[in-house]
Design a protein around this motif. Structure first.
Motif, PDB file in Angstrom:
ATOM      1  N   ASP A  79     -17.729  13.252   3.661  1.00 56.59           N
ATOM      2  CA  ASP A  79     -16.458  13.461   4.808  1.00 56.59           C
ATOM      3  C   ASP A  79     -15.216  13.023   4.281  1.00 56.59           C
ATOM      4  OD1 ASP A  79     -18.327  13.521   7.183  1.00 56.59           O
ATOM      5  OD2 ASP A  79     -19.149  11.750   6.077  1.00 56.59           O
ATOM      6  N   CYS A  80     -14.916  12.511   3.221  1.00 54.41           N
ATOM      7  CA  CYS A  80     -13.852  12.171   2.858  1.00 54.41           C
ATOM      8  C   CYS A  80     -13.657  11.941   1.313  1.00 54.41           C
ATOM      9  CB  CYS A  80     -13.250  10.924   3.563  1.00 54.41           C
ATOM     10  SG  CYS A  80     -11.584  10.219   3.016  1.00 54.41           S
ATOM     11  N   TYR A  81     -12.754  12.548   0.450  1.00 54.77           N
ATOM     12  CA  TYR A  81     -12.585  12.036  -0.861  1.00 54.77           C
ATOM     13  C   TYR A  81     -11.424  11.150  -1.039  1.00 54.77           C
ATOM     14  CZ  TYR A  81     -10.419  12.580  -5.327  1.00 54.77           C
ATOM     15  OH  TYR A  81      -9.811  12.246  -6.505  1.00 54.77           O
ATOM     16  N   SER A  82     -11.600  10.173  -1.688  1.00 49.89           N
ATOM     17  CA  SER A  82     -10.520   8.957  -1.595  1.00 49.89           C
ATOM     18  C   SER A  82     -10.075   9.038  -3.172  1.00 49.89           C
ATOM     19  CB  SER A  82     -11.100   7.948  -1.436  1.00 49.89           C
ATOM     20  OG  SER A  82     -10.184   6.816  -1.730  1.00 49.89           O
ATOM     21  N   PRO A  83      -8.789   9.493  -3.318  1.00 48.68           N
ATOM     22  CA  PRO A  83      -8.168   9.431  -4.960  1.00 48.68           C
ATOM     23  C   PRO A  83      -7.751   8.182  -5.273  1.00 48.68           C
ATOM     24  CG  PRO A  83      -6.694  10.402  -3.310  1.00 48.68           C
ATOM     25  CD  PRO A  83      -7.952  10.197  -2.482  1.00 48.68           C
ATOM     26  N   ASP A  84      -7.775   7.356  -4.286  1.00 48.42           N
ATOM     27  CA  ASP A  84      -7.271   5.841  -4.591  1.00 48.42           C
ATOM     28  C   ASP A  84      -7.624   4.820  -3.650  1.00 48.42           C
ATOM     29  OD1 ASP A  84      -5.119   5.488  -2.680  1.00 48.42           O
ATOM     30  OD2 ASP A  84      -4.198   6.961  -3.906  1.00 48.42           O
ATOM     31  N   ALA A  85      -7.831   3.693  -3.711  1.00 40.46           N
ATOM     32  CA  ALA A  85      -8.262   2.572  -2.973  1.00 40.46           C
ATOM     33  C   ALA A  85      -7.548   2.568  -1.495  1.00 40.46           C
ATOM     34  CB  ALA A  85      -8.297   1.187  -3.695  1.00 40.46           C
ATOM     35  N   MET A  86      -6.175   2.881  -1.510  1.00 41.16           N
ATOM     36  CA  MET A  86      -5.532   2.638  -0.209  1.00 41.16           C
ATOM     37  C   MET A  86      -5.953   3.785   0.511  1.00 41.16           C
ATOM     38  SD  MET A  86      -3.732   0.242   0.045  1.00 41.16           S
ATOM     39  CE  MET A  86      -3.153   0.766   1.855  1.00 41.16           C
ATOM     40  N   GLU A  87      -6.249   5.017   0.087  1.00 41.35           N
ATOM     41  CA  GLU A  87      -6.971   6.004   0.933  1.00 41.35           C
ATOM     42  C   GLU A  87      -8.154   5.813   1.458  1.00 41.35           C
ATOM     43  OE1 GLU A  87      -6.774   9.920   2.801  1.00 41.35           O
ATOM     44  OE2 GLU A  87      -5.236   8.903   1.539  1.00 41.35           O
ATOM     45  N   GLY A 123       0.833  -1.216   0.041  1.00 40.98           N
ATOM     46  CA  GLY A 123       0.064   0.177  -0.131  1.00 40.98           C
ATOM     47  C   GLY A 123       0.712   1.236  -0.069  1.00 40.98           C
ATOM     48  N   LYS A 124       1.805   1.282   0.702  1.00 34.71           N
ATOM     49  CA  LYS A 124       2.736   2.620   0.843  1.00 34.71           C
ATOM     50  C   LYS A 124       3.371   2.475  -0.605  1.00 34.71           C
ATOM     51  CE  LYS A 124       6.750   4.479   3.498  1.00 34.71           C
ATOM     52  NZ  LYS A 124       7.545   4.101   4.709  1.00 34.71           N
ATOM     53  N   GLY A 125       3.638   1.305  -1.089  1.00 31.90           N
ATOM     54  CA  GLY A 125       4.586   1.512  -2.502  1.00 31.90           C
ATOM     55  C   GLY A 125       3.494   1.927  -3.471  1.00 31.90           C
ATOM     56  N   PHE A 126       2.266   1.530  -3.362  1.00 30.20           N
ATOM     57  CA  PHE A 126       1.199   2.210  -4.239  1.00 30.20           C
ATOM     58  C   PHE A 126       1.160   3.621  -4.107  1.00 30.20           C
ATOM     59  CE2 PHE A 126      -3.408   3.049  -5.198  1.00 30.20           C
ATOM     60  CZ  PHE A 126      -3.230   2.665  -6.449  1.00 30.20           C
ATOM     61  N   GLU A 127       1.105   4.168  -2.874  1.00 28.60           N
ATOM     62  CA  GLU A 127       0.984   5.636  -2.658  1.00 28.60           C
ATOM     63  C   GLU A 127       2.001   6.255  -3.024  1.00 28.60           C
ATOM     64  OE1 GLU A 127      -2.041   5.011   1.444  1.00 28.60           O
ATOM     65  OE2 GLU A 127       0.071   5.249   1.414  1.00 28.60           O
ATOM     66  N   GLN A 128       3.636   5.690  -3.171  1.00 28.63           N
ATOM     67  CA  GLN A 128       4.442   6.498  -3.655  1.00 28.63           C
ATOM     68  C   GLN A 128       4.932   6.298  -4.982  1.00 28.63           C
ATOM     69  OE1 GLN A 128       7.407   4.509  -0.876  1.00 28.63           O
ATOM     70  NE2 GLN A 128       7.092   6.223   0.848  1.00 28.63           N
ATOM     71  N   LEU A 153      -1.308  -0.911  -9.666  1.00 31.20           N
ATOM     72  CA  LEU A 153      -2.458  -1.491  -9.052  1.00 31.20           C
ATOM     73  C   LEU A 153      -2.256  -3.015  -9.255  1.00 31.20           C
ATOM     74  CD1 LEU A 153      -5.360  -1.189  -8.114  1.00 31.20           C
ATOM     75  CD2 LEU A 153      -6.139  -0.887 -10.511  1.00 31.20           C
ATOM     76  N   PRO A 154      -1.918  -3.586 -10.489  1.00 30.06           N
ATOM     77  CA  PRO A 154      -1.939  -5.034 -10.515  1.00 30.06           C
ATOM     78  C   PRO A 154      -1.226  -5.678  -9.394  1.00 30.06           C
ATOM     79  CG  PRO A 154      -1.724  -3.959 -12.879  1.00 30.06           C
ATOM     80  CD  PRO A 154      -1.471  -3.126 -11.673  1.00 30.06           C
ATOM     81  N   GLN A 155      -0.165  -5.098  -9.016  1.00 27.08           N
ATOM     82  CA  GLN A 155       0.854  -5.756  -8.206  1.00 27.08           C
ATOM     83  C   GLN A 155      -0.055  -5.526  -6.666  1.00 27.08           C
ATOM     84  OE1 GLN A 155       3.755  -3.079  -9.441  1.00 27.08           O
ATOM     85  NE2 GLN A 155       5.138  -4.617  -9.316  1.00 27.08           N
ATOM     86  N   LEU A 156      -0.580  -4.438  -6.427  1.00 26.08           N
ATOM     87  CA  LEU A 156      -1.281  -4.336  -5.253  1.00 26.08           C
ATOM     88  C   LEU A 156      -2.457  -5.383  -5.062  1.00 26.08           C
ATOM     89  CD1 LEU A 156      -1.860  -2.285  -2.557  1.00 26.08           C
ATOM     90  CD2 LEU A 156      -3.377  -1.067  -4.204  1.00 26.08           C
ATOM     91  N   LEU A 157      -3.217  -5.727  -6.005  1.00 27.37           N
ATOM     92  CA  LEU A 157      -4.386  -6.298  -6.048  1.00 27.37           C
ATOM     93  C   LEU A 157      -3.795  -7.979  -6.058  1.00 27.37           C
ATOM     94  CD1 LEU A 157      -6.803  -4.897  -8.658  1.00 27.37           C
ATOM     95  CD2 LEU A 157      -6.800  -4.636  -6.036  1.00 27.37           C
ATOM     96  N   MET A 158      -2.725  -8.233  -6.614  1.00 26.21           N
ATOM     97  CA  MET A 158      -2.267  -9.604  -6.458  1.00 26.21           C
ATOM     98  C   MET A 158      -1.843  -9.741  -5.219  1.00 26.21           C
ATOM     99  SD  MET A 158      -2.973 -10.772  -9.375  1.00 26.21           S
ATOM    100  CE  MET A 158      -2.244 -12.491  -9.277  1.00 26.21           C
ATOM    101  N   SER A 159      -1.267  -8.828  -4.305  1.00 21.37           N
ATOM    102  CA  SER A 159      -0.740  -9.154  -3.025  1.00 21.37           C
ATOM    103  C   SER A 159      -2.272  -9.204  -2.379  1.00 21.37           C
ATOM    104  CB  SER A 159      -0.213  -7.820  -2.570  1.00 21.37           C
ATOM    105  OG  SER A 159       1.094  -7.755  -2.964  1.00 21.37           O
ATOM    106  N   ALA A 160      -3.061  -8.393  -2.730  1.00 18.63           N
ATOM    107  CA  ALA A 160      -4.388  -8.679  -1.923  1.00 18.63           C
ATOM    108  C   ALA A 160      -5.259  -9.978  -2.088  1.00 18.63           C
ATOM    109  CB  ALA A 160      -5.469  -7.337  -2.456  1.00 18.63           C
TER     110      ALA A 160
END
Length: 821
Positions: free
Chosen positions: A803-811, A661-666, A671-678
């Motif tokens: 209450d919150c705007y989320s620009p991506d899934a990790m947010e 998640g931190k790598g995704f934010e940075q 996204l594919p790597q993040l979802l495969m980890s998920a």
């Protein structure tokens, strides 16, 4: 004059937005715009005419969401054929009335995630897009406009569908975020490599950003592309004024900023969300006296994955050789047993060894190579983002692998035999790729360098007949063993120099030179260094070989290709650590390998049994999740059956997801790597959850309700959020897409939900989101609301009362953690 002739003459102008104009004409929140082609054709025609009168050359049909997948899910009573034929007819009538213009069949995304990230099969996507293309082409469209693509794999499916189902020109535009990345990670260079390989006629960017934010993207596209570049920005970012969605950039501002994009090299210009005929009028007026920047061939040799491109020429490239069964009994066993876990671990180990590409070969006589090679390609590109070299002599296997590959591949190989060129070049012409050309023909391998170069010239000439330039060919002058012919290496090196001096590129399978000799690594490494000095462009090699790594890293440092010797120093630290460990173990490395096989860096390796080497050895479950190895993660969860499941989740699974998640934010993980980890985390979590349920344990209290708002049938973003929330231990109630405000409220109240997440992709459905938030505020004031989607931003979310705007899934995950604890 056809559209391509007009593009060659100078600027060509697209129309602007459709949805916001339809809203002004009475389109209700959640109503499907494509239906208006049939129910309100006069309004659609009027809008097309307004754009043509404003100076547009191309009007795009109102068919952005017209594909069988979307219409089926929407429960459409109007058929796809009715919609597309009416849409093309409406545009053609407007062109006839205006006395000028071209009709572009608009093809938008499917609204689904492609496998392995989602459930949409590649060929299913090709079929769906193909059906729309056939209807539109038969109805009289002048070109195909594929737009707003956020996933290179879906983009490839759409382009192939267009190419296979009509002979019209194909324009393709993608959408980038503010970091110049597509949703699934591709940068502009990777997008250009893919689209040029597939032979579209023009490429570019649309939607998501205003014109000023697209300038750096356009500069990159024109830097890399040999094709005309398209730019169709939004009129800035959306905002709500008096309950209506508006956009901030005025027509005058739009025109001024579009001039800057034209000066940066864009040749085909128009608008997307929020733009209106007046935006197009101001733009065309401002540019009418300006000369378009010439489109020039870049002649780059480039391959790509779904995230990035790799170029050849300035820096020698390494191609990992270990996914090739020749001489590898364990890999042969894996191929026979379909042990993709082992193959993935080999790929990961080579990536960590610093290779630029992976060679993929599945040539065993007792297996179905066509099926296996395609499956390996799919498995590897689901976990790794390295470009692949598709290595086969079977043209059927080659075609399937090239078709399924998510990028522009390196293809190994063609040779000077007419039979080989007749089989391979049509595939490269259709699917794109850089092809390795072996210097042998019907007369065998020429013994002298001059003879091998003559075969290379023969390959070049034949490739030209298919429109394949020299920049898309890398010549392999063939390294032959010196144990059989003492001058073999001398002639190969001479051939490398001949290719280099003629402006060509070369590749070698380096280790062939030492076949039949003892201490092969010493010979291989010395030959490798000589070949690099002779001008070698790429080498197929074993990245686990310390001798080969030392030769390569030393050469790059000495040749001025390694700034401050940074890479050499990084690898040297690994060599020193391995040498010390080997000495302490009495000459055997800590990995149990011989001393000539060693880690390339401190990042760690996976050994043959899947155990990690190095700092993460103590937490193999965590390592499997980080690397997206689903089967291994599940196996580790079972192996750790005696441990407390909550401890495993909190100390291995969640930290692994946090790393990704931190790598995704940075911007270092995509996204594919993040979802495969998920996915890997989910596999482990499912096993641990059974024990947790028996112990009546949970991680987070409360349910998160998710929904795509009324009228919107795009749920990719919502589904990504769902996967990540569940794998962080949240309970999720997914209401699906096209969900009415009343249903969302009902679910929130029934479950006493502390958090509701709302998603919208289309500007026409944002009012439904605002209505939902208003209803939740009134009836469930304690419920927090987080919103996301391509058309949203912080200001827009604030105006709607979220209450919150989320620009991506990790947010969204971070916000859920803050709300639920």
């Amino acid at each position: 004059m056809n559209i391509l002739e007009k593009v060659r003459q100078g600027f060509v102008y697209f129309d602007g937005g459709m949805g916001t104009l339809l809203q002004e004409k009475g389109l209700r929140a959640g109503e499907i715009p494509e239906y208006w082609n049939v129910t309100h054709p006069e309004i659609i025609q009027e809008i097309h005419e307004m754009y043509l009168q404003a100076g547009a050359d191309i009007v795009t049909t109102c068919t952005f969401g017209a594909n069988p997948l979307k219409l089926k899910e929407a429960g459409s009573e109007i058929s796809l054929r009715q919609i597309i034929e009416a849409a093309v007819g409406n545009a053609k009538k407007a062109v006839e009335t205006a006395g000028k213009g071209y009709v572009a069949l608009d093809i938008g995304p499917s609204g689904k995630l492609m496998k392995p990230l989602g459930d949409l099969e590649f060929e299913e996507a090709v079929s769906a897009f193909g059906e729309a293309v056939r209807i539109g082409a038969a109805a009289g469209a002048d070109l195909i406009a594929i737009e707003t693509m956020a996933d290179t794999y879906e983009l490839k499916a759409a382009v192939l569908a267009a190419k296979e189902n009509c002979d019209l020109p194909v324009f393709a535009t993608v959408t980038f975020d503010r970091q110049s990345r597509m949703l699934t990670g591709a940068d502009p260079e990777a997008a250009v490599a893919l689209l040029e390989g597939l032979r579209v006629d023009a490429l570019g960017v649309n939607c998501g950003l205003g014109p000023s934010m697209m300038k750096s993207i356009v500069e990159e596209l024109t830097k890399y592309s040999s094709l005309p570049v398209i730019v169709n920005p939004n009129a800035g970012l959306p905002q709500i004024v008096d309950g209506r969605t508006t956009f901030a950039v005025t027509p005058e501002e739009f025109a001024r900023e579009m001039q800057e994009l034209a000066e940066a090299g864009a040749r085909i210009l128009g608008g997307c969300c929020g733009t209106a005929p007046e935006h197009i009028r101001c733009m065309t007026e401002r540019l009418k006296k300006m000369e378009a920047v010439p489109v020039t061939p870049k002649n780059r040799t480039v391959v790509s994955s779904y995230t990035h491109a790799v170029t050849f020429g300035a820096h020698p490239r390494l191609i990992g050789e270990r996914i090739n069964p020749t001489g590898k009994s364990r890999l042969k066993q894996a191929l026979r047993e379909r042990d993709f876990g082992y193959i993935l671990r080999e790929g990961i180990a080579q990536q960590e060894g610093g290779v630029d590409l992976l060679d993929v070969n599945a040539g065993l006589p007792e297996i179905d190579e066509t099926e296996m090679l395609g499956s390996i390609v799919e498995e590897l590109q689901g976990v790794l983002d390295l470009p692949l070299q598709i290595d086969t002599a079977d043209s059927r296997a080659m075609e399937r692998a090239m078709r399924l590959y998510n990028g522009k591949p390196l293809v190994n190989s063609v040779n000077g035999k007419q039979e080989s060129m007749d089989a391979v070049f049509p595939l490269v012409q259709k699917y794109g790729g850089v092809v390795i050309g072996l210097t042998l023909d019907e007369d065998g391998i020429p013994p002298l360098a001059e003879g091998r170069y003559a075969v290379a010239e023969k390959i070049y000439r034949e490739a030209e007949k298919y429109g394949i330039g020299r920049n898309d060919i890398i010549i392999d002058p063939l390294a032959l063993t010196i144990s059989a012919e003492s001058s073999a290496a001398v002639e190969t090196l001479k051939a490398v120099r001949l290719i280099k001096n003629a402006g060509g590129l070369s590749s070698l399978g380096v280790s062939n030179v030492s076949f039949g000799l003892p201490c092969r690594d010493a010979v291989n490494a010395t030959f490798f260094a000589l070949a690099l000095e002779a001008g070698l462009s790429a080498a197929i090699m074993n990245p686990k070989s310390t001798a080969m790594q030392k030769a390569y890293r030393s050469y790059c440092a000495l040749a001025g290709l390694d700034a401050q010797c940074a890479e050499y120093i990084s690898y040297a630290e690994g060599w020193q650590a391995e040498a010390a460990a080997s000495a302490a173990a009495g000459g055997v490395s800590v990995s149990g390998k011989a001393d000539n096989e060693v880690k390339g860096s401190a990042a760690g390796n996976l050994s043959d049994d899947g155990k990690s080497e190095g700092c993460a050895e103590e937490k193999p479950l965590m390592q499997a999740v980080v690397r997206g190895l689903r089967d291994q993660a599940a196996a580790e969860a079972r192996r750790l059956a005696e441990e407390d499941p909550l401890v495993l989740i909190q100390e291995q699974i969640v930290p692994a997801l946090n790393i990704q998640g931190k790598g995704f934010e940075q911007g270092t993980v995509f996204l594919p790597q993040l979802l495969m980890s998920a996915e890997a985390a989910g596999a482990a979590f499912d096993i641990l959850k059974e024990r947790m349920e028996k112990q009546d344990e949970t991680i987070h209290e409360g349910i998160v309700v998710l929904a795509t708002v009324k009228g919107d049938i795009h749920d990719i973003g919502k589904n990504i959020v769902k996967v990540l929330l569940e794998n962080y231990g949240f309970r999720v109630l997914d209401l699906g897409k096209d969900v009415a405000p009343e249903r969302i409220l009902e679910a929130a109240l029934e479950n006493n939900a502390p958090l509701v997440g709302l998603s919208a992709l289309m500007t026409t459905t944002v009012p439904a989101m605002e209505e939902t938030i208003r209803l939740l505020r009134k009836e469930a004031p304690g419920c927090r609301v987080v919103v996301g989607g391509a058309v949203l931003n912080q200001e827009y979310a604030d105006q709607m009362g979220a209450d919150c705007y989320s620009p991506d899934a990790m947010e969204t995950v971070r916000y859920a953690e803050a709300v639920l604890g």
